[in-house]
Design a protein around this motif. Sequence first.
Motif, PDB file in Angstrom:
ATOM      1  N   VAL A 175      -5.533  -1.479  -5.010  1.00 50.52           N
ATOM      2  CA  VAL A 175      -6.047  -0.288  -5.686  1.00 50.52           C
ATOM      3  C   VAL A 175      -5.587  -0.276  -7.138  1.00 50.52           C
ATOM      4  O   VAL A 175      -4.497  -0.744  -7.469  1.00 50.52           O
ATOM      5  CB  VAL A 175      -5.578   0.995  -4.970  1.00 50.52           C
ATOM      6  CG1 VAL A 175      -4.057   1.130  -5.004  1.00 50.52           C
ATOM      7  CG2 VAL A 175      -6.245   2.237  -5.539  1.00 50.52           C
ATOM      8  N   TYR A 182      -7.637   5.869  -0.476  1.00 49.69           N
ATOM      9  CA  TYR A 182      -7.163   6.300  -1.784  1.00 49.69           C
ATOM     10  C   TYR A 182      -7.748   7.655  -2.169  1.00 49.69           C
ATOM     11  O   TYR A 182      -7.782   8.023  -3.343  1.00 49.69           O
ATOM     12  CB  TYR A 182      -7.523   5.255  -2.838  1.00 49.69           C
ATOM     13  CG  TYR A 182      -7.119   3.869  -2.421  1.00 49.69           C
ATOM     14  CD1 TYR A 182      -5.788   3.565  -2.134  1.00 49.69           C
ATOM     15  CD2 TYR A 182      -8.060   2.843  -2.265  1.00 49.69           C
ATOM     16  CE1 TYR A 182      -5.407   2.297  -1.714  1.00 49.69           C
ATOM     17  CE2 TYR A 182      -7.685   1.576  -1.858  1.00 49.69           C
ATOM     18  CZ  TYR A 182      -6.364   1.317  -1.588  1.00 49.69           C
ATOM     19  OH  TYR A 182      -5.994   0.063  -1.177  1.00 49.69           O
ATOM     20  N   LEU A 204      -4.827   2.350 -10.274  1.00 51.36           N
ATOM     21  CA  LEU A 204      -4.561   3.750 -10.606  1.00 51.36           C
ATOM     22  C   LEU A 204      -4.584   3.936 -12.124  1.00 51.36           C
ATOM     23  O   LEU A 204      -4.213   3.026 -12.872  1.00 51.36           O
ATOM     24  CB  LEU A 204      -3.202   4.171 -10.057  1.00 51.36           C
ATOM     25  CG  LEU A 204      -2.972   3.955  -8.555  1.00 51.36           C
ATOM     26  CD1 LEU A 204      -1.569   4.416  -8.160  1.00 51.36           C
ATOM     27  CD2 LEU A 204      -4.028   4.674  -7.723  1.00 51.36           C
ATOM     28  N   ALA A 227       1.602   2.452  -3.396  1.00 50.70           N
ATOM     29  CA  ALA A 227       0.371   2.982  -3.992  1.00 50.70           C
ATOM     30  C   ALA A 227       0.140   4.414  -3.534  1.00 50.70           C
ATOM     31  O   ALA A 227      -0.198   5.296  -4.347  1.00 50.70           O
ATOM     32  CB  ALA A 227      -0.817   2.094  -3.614  1.00 50.70           C
ATOM     33  N   GLN A 228       0.322   4.649  -2.242  1.00 47.65           N
ATOM     34  CA  GLN A 228       0.136   6.009  -1.720  1.00 47.65           C
ATOM     35  C   GLN A 228       1.147   6.973  -2.331  1.00 47.65           C
ATOM     36  O   GLN A 228       0.814   8.116  -2.659  1.00 47.65           O
ATOM     37  CB  GLN A 228       0.257   5.993  -0.191  1.00 47.65           C
ATOM     38  CG  GLN A 228      -0.750   5.119   0.534  1.00 47.65           C
ATOM     39  CD  GLN A 228      -2.183   5.592   0.364  1.00 47.65           C
ATOM     40  OE1 GLN A 228      -2.446   6.745   0.028  1.00 47.65           O
ATOM     41  NE2 GLN A 228      -3.134   4.698   0.587  1.00 47.65           N
ATOM     42  N   ASN A 265       0.806  -1.209   0.000  1.00 49.24           N
ATOM     43  CA  ASN A 265       0.000   0.000   0.000  1.00 49.24           C
ATOM     44  C   ASN A 265       0.850   1.274   0.000  1.00 49.24           C
ATOM     45  O   ASN A 265       0.448   2.294  -0.550  1.00 49.24           O
ATOM     46  CB  ASN A 265      -0.935  -0.003   1.212  1.00 49.24           C
ATOM     47  CG  ASN A 265      -1.905   1.157   1.201  1.00 49.24           C
ATOM     48  OD1 ASN A 265      -2.528   1.460   0.189  1.00 49.24           O
ATOM     49  ND2 ASN A 265      -2.039   1.827   2.334  1.00 49.24           N
ATOM     50  N   GLY A 268      -7.880   6.598  -6.520  1.00 47.49           N
ATOM     51  CA  GLY A 268      -7.620   5.225  -6.912  1.00 47.49           C
ATOM     52  C   GLY A 268      -8.878   4.395  -6.755  1.00 47.49           C
ATOM     53  O   GLY A 268      -9.697   4.638  -5.859  1.00 47.49           O
ATOM     54  N   ILE A 301       0.051   7.873  -5.823  1.00 44.60           N
ATOM     55  CA  ILE A 301      -1.056   8.840  -5.774  1.00 44.60           C
ATOM     56  C   ILE A 301      -0.497  10.241  -5.519  1.00 44.60           C
ATOM     57  O   ILE A 301      -0.876  11.212  -6.179  1.00 44.60           O
ATOM     58  CB  ILE A 301      -2.077   8.441  -4.691  1.00 44.60           C
ATOM     59  CG1 ILE A 301      -2.862   7.198  -5.124  1.00 44.60           C
ATOM     60  CG2 ILE A 301      -3.039   9.603  -4.408  1.00 44.60           C
ATOM     61  CD1 ILE A 301      -3.762   6.623  -4.042  1.00 44.60           C
TER      62      ILE A 301
END
Length: 562
Positions: A370, A171, A372, A133-134, A130, A179, A137
Amino acid sequence: MRAQSTKKKFLSLLATTLSLTVVLAGCSGGSAEESAAPSTSGVQNEYKEKYDPEVTITTAWGIDPELKFKNGESMENNVATKWAKDKFGINIKSLWSVTDTNSAFATKLRLAMSSGQEMPDIVTIGQPDNLVAQDLIDSGMYQEVGPLFDKYASDTWKEAMAQDSNVWNQYSRDGKRMGIPVLDYAYNNDYLLWIRQDWLDKLNLEAPKTIDELEVVMEAFKNKNPDGLAPDKVTPLSIGFKTSMNTWMGDPSWIFGAYGTLPTQWNVGADGKLEYGSINPGMKQGLVKLNEWLTKGYIPQEAALWDENKTAEPAVAGTAGIIPGPYWMSGWPLADTVKNVSSAVWKPIEIPVGPEGKAMRHGTQFVNGVTLIKKDMQNPEAFFTYQNYLFDNYANPAPGSEYDNGLFEGYDFELDANGKQKRYEDIEGGYVNVVRYLLVRDGARIPDAQMKALMNLADGKEPETKLEKDVAANYGTETPAAAKVLLAQEDISFKNMFTGPTTATMKSKLDYLNKIENQTFNEIIYGKNPVDSFDTFVQTWKAGGGDQITQEVNEWYDGVRK
């Protein structure tokens, strides 16, 4: 134990949020009906069920080391990529792929991001990674997805997402959905207790309903073992907390739940604000209880060194009496116990309550990663063409429909001469978990669909739907009954209420706070420090950044509740 392929089947179908090697792939999808309205971000085509001329979606793959290929295929060129091209006019172009061991995909993704390499149009990142992913973003490379989802997602997909509005939280930035959450099955990692029913029967004992009754049972399992095992050979309760005090198999967190808290997650306190469960006073009573159980030999002496899989070993060997775990454990790994002890019978029971009648278990988030979408992607609506189709036709297919047995015949299913689905291990040339070939991990999942199928079977219904047939043919015989036991305690399931992005103070202080938490708890459990050292830990935690994190967490919580 059962063949590795079967083991992976159970993990992939039922517990993908917990797989140690996470597939991280690119993703695409669309809606069941055409829309004449143009999309955003420089789109060249309107939304279509099939594109002519064809469109291209770039992606990158993290390949599960256990994933099999057949017929000379690869992740870049296989039955699923051919299907996407033939059915939707979508070319899936791989920028790169990597076998995802030791977070190799996340590492390569970070390198691509920092070095200015071409980034994939669509990328799906699993929950254990994660943080990357953050970071993606926050990089500004990927666009707000909320308006695209609202415009193009099918009703089936929207209804699935609406089952828990919190899935968007981690997200989102300033109210913008950045996301698209990858949905998972509800209750997939909620746990109950699995107990050796044959031992209970031989000892003329009932399943324990309270912590006190549980102690009576554990004492009898150890010192009056009905299989004649010496006390030092018995693990009455197989738990481990090397990975976490709040995990998915061999989980000890329900012990603290008996005293009103769940560790290592954020719970709603009496004042309606979020509090960190590990500093709640109920932790103190739970730590005392674990110290007592360790001293009496009810739990493994090596519990602090045991991860989830290690806790399964004495259960499979036939030397454990009780193990906490998900409702699907009768299929894997507990089905293998009879290979070592032919008389072994595992049954699911409810979580015992504490002295004041309390019980709590950690609940399963409905999200497993997630997706994106890159800012300059030419055809973002094509993502929805692909993914809508899976939600509408594959997530919960009607009996007799095209995907009633699976995705691709000869890969994830095969029919016998009578048209009946073969078991996975009997597929010619070997079973292939082809949902891992798709651009979204596990294809498409409707959170409540699997539990509905299980409850139907528990009530005696003959299997008709794909999900029902999957359970009946391939899961343990006790799985439907276990699902019923689980839902009988639906009200004790508590999800981690903080699902937002990592806060500023977490980035700088959380590693330190986690370290002192683990050290303090282990020292109390193992008798190296008195239980009052818990109070010192709480003060240190609060002063060392915990109070600031609590403030940041509640600012986020107040924002998402507006």
